[in-house]
Design a protein around this motif. Structure first.
Motif, PDB file in Angstrom:
ATOM      1  N   LYS A 101       0.896  -1.160   0.000  1.00 54.21           N
ATOM      2  CA  LYS A 101       0.000   0.000   0.000  1.00 54.21           C
ATOM      3  C   LYS A 101       0.930   1.204   0.000  1.00 54.21           C
ATOM      4  CE  LYS A 101      -3.010  -3.123   0.813  1.00 54.21           C
ATOM      5  NZ  LYS A 101      -2.772  -3.894  -0.410  1.00 54.21           N
ATOM      6  N   SER A 102       0.824   2.034  -1.022  1.00 49.50           N
ATOM      7  CA  SER A 102       1.821   3.090  -1.149  1.00 49.50           C
ATOM      8  C   SER A 102       1.877   3.955   0.105  1.00 49.50           C
ATOM      9  CB  SER A 102       1.539   3.946  -2.375  1.00 49.50           C
ATOM     10  OG  SER A 102       0.168   4.234  -2.447  1.00 49.50           O
ATOM     11  N   GLY A 103       3.059   4.032   0.637  1.00 47.80           N
ATOM     12  CA  GLY A 103       3.248   4.710   1.906  1.00 47.80           C
ATOM     13  C   GLY A 103       3.152   6.215   1.779  1.00 47.80           C
ATOM     14  N   ALA A 104       2.980   6.852   2.871  1.00 45.80           N
ATOM     15  CA  ALA A 104       2.911   8.300   2.867  1.00 45.80           C
ATOM     16  C   ALA A 104       4.247   8.862   3.310  1.00 45.80           C
ATOM     17  CB  ALA A 104       1.817   8.772   3.811  1.00 45.80           C
ATOM     18  N   VAL A 105       4.605   9.995   2.770  1.00 46.05           N
ATOM     19  CA  VAL A 105       5.801  10.673   3.233  1.00 46.05           C
ATOM     20  C   VAL A 105       5.432  11.377   4.527  1.00 46.05           C
ATOM     21  CG1 VAL A 105       7.718  12.058   2.401  1.00 46.05           C
ATOM     22  CG2 VAL A 105       6.004  11.254   0.803  1.00 46.05           C
ATOM     23  N   SER A 106       6.314  11.363   5.462  1.00 45.63           N
ATOM     24  CA  SER A 106       6.036  12.059   6.706  1.00 45.63           C
ATOM     25  C   SER A 106       5.797  13.523   6.382  1.00 45.63           C
ATOM     26  CB  SER A 106       7.212  11.936   7.670  1.00 45.63           C
ATOM     27  OG  SER A 106       8.164  12.946   7.399  1.00 45.63           O
ATOM     28  N   SER A 107       4.913  14.131   7.141  1.00 45.46           N
ATOM     29  CA  SER A 107       4.542  15.502   6.764  1.00 45.46           C
ATOM     30  C   SER A 107       5.714  16.446   6.950  1.00 45.46           C
ATOM     31  CB  SER A 107       3.341  15.960   7.587  1.00 45.46           C
ATOM     32  OG  SER A 107       3.691  15.973   8.953  1.00 45.46           O
ATOM     33  N   GLN A 122       8.672  15.766   6.195  1.00 49.90           N
ATOM     34  CA  GLN A 122       9.429  15.661   4.955  1.00 49.90           C
ATOM     35  C   GLN A 122       8.727  16.381   3.821  1.00 49.90           C
ATOM     36  OE1 GLN A 122      10.441  11.535   4.243  1.00 49.90           O
ATOM     37  NE2 GLN A 122      12.318  11.853   5.410  1.00 49.90           N
ATOM     38  N   GLN A 123       7.391  16.265   3.801  1.00 47.99           N
ATOM     39  CA  GLN A 123       6.655  16.974   2.761  1.00 47.99           C
ATOM     40  C   GLN A 123       6.981  18.452   2.802  1.00 47.99           C
ATOM     41  OE1 GLN A 123       2.618  16.318   1.955  1.00 47.99           O
ATOM     42  NE2 GLN A 123       2.616  14.128   2.447  1.00 47.99           N
ATOM     43  N   MET A 164       7.482  11.518  -4.690  1.00 48.06           N
ATOM     44  CA  MET A 164       7.186  12.906  -4.358  1.00 48.06           C
ATOM     45  C   MET A 164       8.194  13.855  -5.012  1.00 48.06           C
ATOM     46  SD  MET A 164       6.608  14.730  -0.738  1.00 48.06           S
ATOM     47  CE  MET A 164       6.320  16.506  -0.715  1.00 48.06           C
ATOM     48  N   VAL A 165       9.464  13.518  -4.869  1.00 43.80           N
ATOM     49  CA  VAL A 165      10.481  14.399  -5.439  1.00 43.80           C
ATOM     50  C   VAL A 165      10.352  14.467  -6.961  1.00 43.80           C
ATOM     51  CG1 VAL A 165      12.948  14.644  -5.867  1.00 43.80           C
ATOM     52  CG2 VAL A 165      12.123  14.205  -3.556  1.00 43.80           C
ATOM     53  N   SER A 166      10.114  13.325  -7.574  1.00 45.48           N
ATOM     54  CA  SER A 166      10.014  13.364  -9.034  1.00 45.48           C
ATOM     55  C   SER A 166       8.801  14.178  -9.460  1.00 45.48           C
ATOM     56  CB  SER A 166       9.977  11.954  -9.622  1.00 45.48           C
ATOM     57  OG  SER A 166       8.672  11.520  -9.847  1.00 45.48           O
ATOM     58  N   ALA A 167       7.725  14.052  -8.707  1.00 49.02           N
ATOM     59  CA  ALA A 167       6.527  14.824  -9.037  1.00 49.02           C
ATOM     60  C   ALA A 167       6.778  16.320  -8.866  1.00 49.02           C
ATOM     61  CB  ALA A 167       5.361  14.382  -8.158  1.00 49.02           C
ATOM     62  N   GLN A 168       7.428  16.646  -7.769  1.00 46.32           N
ATOM     63  CA  GLN A 168       7.701  18.056  -7.501  1.00 46.32           C
ATOM     64  C   GLN A 168       8.663  18.643  -8.531  1.00 46.32           C
ATOM     65  OE1 GLN A 168       5.246  19.228  -5.095  1.00 46.32           O
ATOM     66  NE2 GLN A 168       7.048  20.341  -4.342  1.00 46.32           N
TER      67      GLN A 168
END
Lengths: 349, 349
Positions: free
Chosen positions: B92-98, B100-101, B333-337
């Motif tokens: 289940k795709s994990g969440a990045v800690s906020s 870190q976000q 996340m990084v690639s998306a950003q």
DNA sequence: CGTTGGCACTCGGTAGAATGGAGTGCTAAT
DNA sequence: ATTAGCACTCCATTCTACCGAGTGCCAACG
């Protein structure tokens, strides 16, 4: 080459002949075996016509004077940084194996391509030659004059500013203009930038037009990006070769990590090398450079000059017990060849 | 983002629910502890209402099917590459800690400077975020068209050819002319090169003049250097961040050496990443990529697109027992950003 | 005096032996 | 199908003994 003093021999405390021989033997043997070396080994190796007991008493003296250390009572002796320093300062400069000489000459006879590529490959060569990690630093072009500037339109708001320096360096800057600039305006700005900047260098802060018409604005914006240039590095370039050697050559994960971590920070590497050169050294052992994290390392440096001008340096990074004679010779040879390569390049140009 | 299937789920052998839970628990626990995990731990962790004995019999099955392995009899189980694969595929795709976000958003809100610098720093960011070594690949500009060409005279025999591409890339080539070229000749050649090459790309081999006058010769010589371009790389750029992590994360000097040695060869890294993407994977575990030396590694890849076009990729390199959920999430996340950063950059341009 | 052989001592490294314990596989009972 | 029970395996740890390299010291010797 290779018959200059290996480093500034600031010989305050010169040891008597026998102590010197013993110290030399200890260092050489320890470099070879990575083991503490005992009195009897020294007696044998150094061809001294004395007994181990005599050697022993000399060694306590050497230890008292800070050249040697004992890992624990009843182990052999290990050189201190000071011991290595003495060893290096009194080194008869070693010869590069002729096989390696050939290898280096071949390399420089056959390299082609951009300066950057040559330096990158040189770094790799030096690392292969010595089995240590190699660093090549190319000095920045802060004093070079501008030969040509070109502002190229990407789209209405984005331009690319390309600057060519007299040392052959090319630098790119992205410019984001504050208004939609037409092709014609960009082209005109480009012309004006050329007129303004050619034959100046980055140190002279050229006066830019203060008019508020689009072209002048563009000129101002482009110039400001160019001058905003690197508060940190002088545009020095760093080429690291054989970073994987770090893992072979140092023991202890933590040491490996620290060293790699330093190598990641190119600015740091540049100032490390620069500091060593500034001290007038060609080798920095242990804590002689100020870098805590590299206290297990020795760094060998040899400058590169082009037309007499400082153009950078080649460096080698190894453990304090590195093979100094070979490494020094290799670094000296490569730096000399590099110097010659670029000088010759200009000659036949 | 982050609700797409983590990789191509080519689920041939779907395990029954309990086996899946057990496998999952083993993998998760082993990732955490780096130790073989035993039946009773699993029974506890997985909240299965069954006894260790039952778990055990399931585990023999999982071992038979190749998901688990025993280092030796009477040790716990360790996942095989296949086991990790299952784990990753069913994550289940994990969440990045906020925290870190925030860190990532801050980063992208504040970065300035050239694309290269941004990518370099992004690589460093991703490494700090995950504690693994990070790789950022920027795709070459093989399909970009030429916006501007400039031939600049260094001295009579040396010129610098600067080419600006529509993607903002600037490439420099040294030209050594076969005769002494005057400033005027160089300038004229520069004009002609522009006329000839602008809006073409490197694939179309533009016809160069065959005349033998100095200017035409210069044009020919410059163009040939430009077209000689990279038989190997497509001008891809590679930015490696946190290579020192390698030392922390892998055990065994030899493994560390091998991995570092791979990372040194940028071309190899590029094709590694490319191969993985070509396979349609976002994670390559152990020997799934063909690279022998990296059999102890897992590689996470996430593509970067600009305006829908493939523009490169970000990657993470860790041990097979890496923290997949976090690492995958961070890479995504990084690639998306990054994608958004460059797109947005264009918008507000 | 410097040098040396002799000697007791130190201390790290290694090799066994003993021990503990985590984990297994099997079996028989539920 | 599940599970408790149990014998067994084998790794890791600890402890011991001990070997030996190397030392420091001292007394003797030229």
């Amino acid at each position: 080459m290779a018959r200059r003093p290996v480093t500034t021999a600031k010989s305050p405390s010169d040891l008597d002949a026998r102590k010197a021989t013993i110290l030399d033997a200890v260092v050489a043997e320890h470099i070879d075996t990575a083991q503490p070396v005992g009195s009897s080994s020294v007696a044998t190796i150094a061809h001294l016509a004395v007994s181990p007991a005599t050697v022993r008493s000399e060694m306590v003296a050497l230890e008292r004077e800070g050249y040697l250390a004992q890992p624990h009572t009843s182990a052999g002796r290990v050189p201190t940084d000071k011991g290595y320093r003495y060893f290096v300062d009194h080194l008869k400069s070693g010869a590069v194996s002729s096989a390696q000489q050939v290898q280096v000459r071949d390399f420089f006879a056959n390299v082609r391509g951009e300066v950057e590529d040559v330096l990158e490959q040189t770094s790799s060569l030096l690392s292969r030659l010595t089995n240590y990690t190699s660093v090549v630093v190319a000095a920045g072009h802060s004093h070079a004059t501008i030969l040509n500037v070109q502002l190229v339109s990407l789209d209405a708001r984005h331009q690319i500013l390309v600057t060519v320096f007299s040392d052959g360096a090319v630098v790119k800057h992205s410019v984001v203009s504050s208004f939609d600039a037409s092709f014609e305006e960009v082209a005109e700005a480009s012309r004006q930038l050329n007129a303004l900047l050619v034959s100046t260098n980055l140190e002279d802060r050229v006066q830019v037009p203060s008019r508020t018409d689009p072209v002048a604005t563009l000129v101002r914006e482009a110039a400001s990006v160019l001058f905003a240039e690197r508060p940190t590095a002088d545009g020095d370039q760093v080429f690291i070769g054989g970073s994987s050697r770090v893992a072979e050559v140092f023991d202890g994960v933590e040491t490996v990590r620290k060293v790699l971590s330093i190598l990641e920070q190119e600015l740091l590497v540049v100032s490390l090398i620069q500091d060593i050169l500034d001290q007038g050294l060609s080798v920095a052992i242990g804590s002689e450079h100020g870098y805590e994290a590299l206290s297990a390392c020795a760094v060998i440096v040899a400058p590169i000059t082009i037309d007499g001008e400082n153009a950078g340096a080649v460096g080698l990074l190894g453990p304090t017990r590195m093979k100094y004679p070979e490494a020094l010779a290799a670094a000296a040879m490569v730096s000399a060849q590099l110097t010659r390569h670029f000088d010759r390049d200009d000659d036949l140009g």
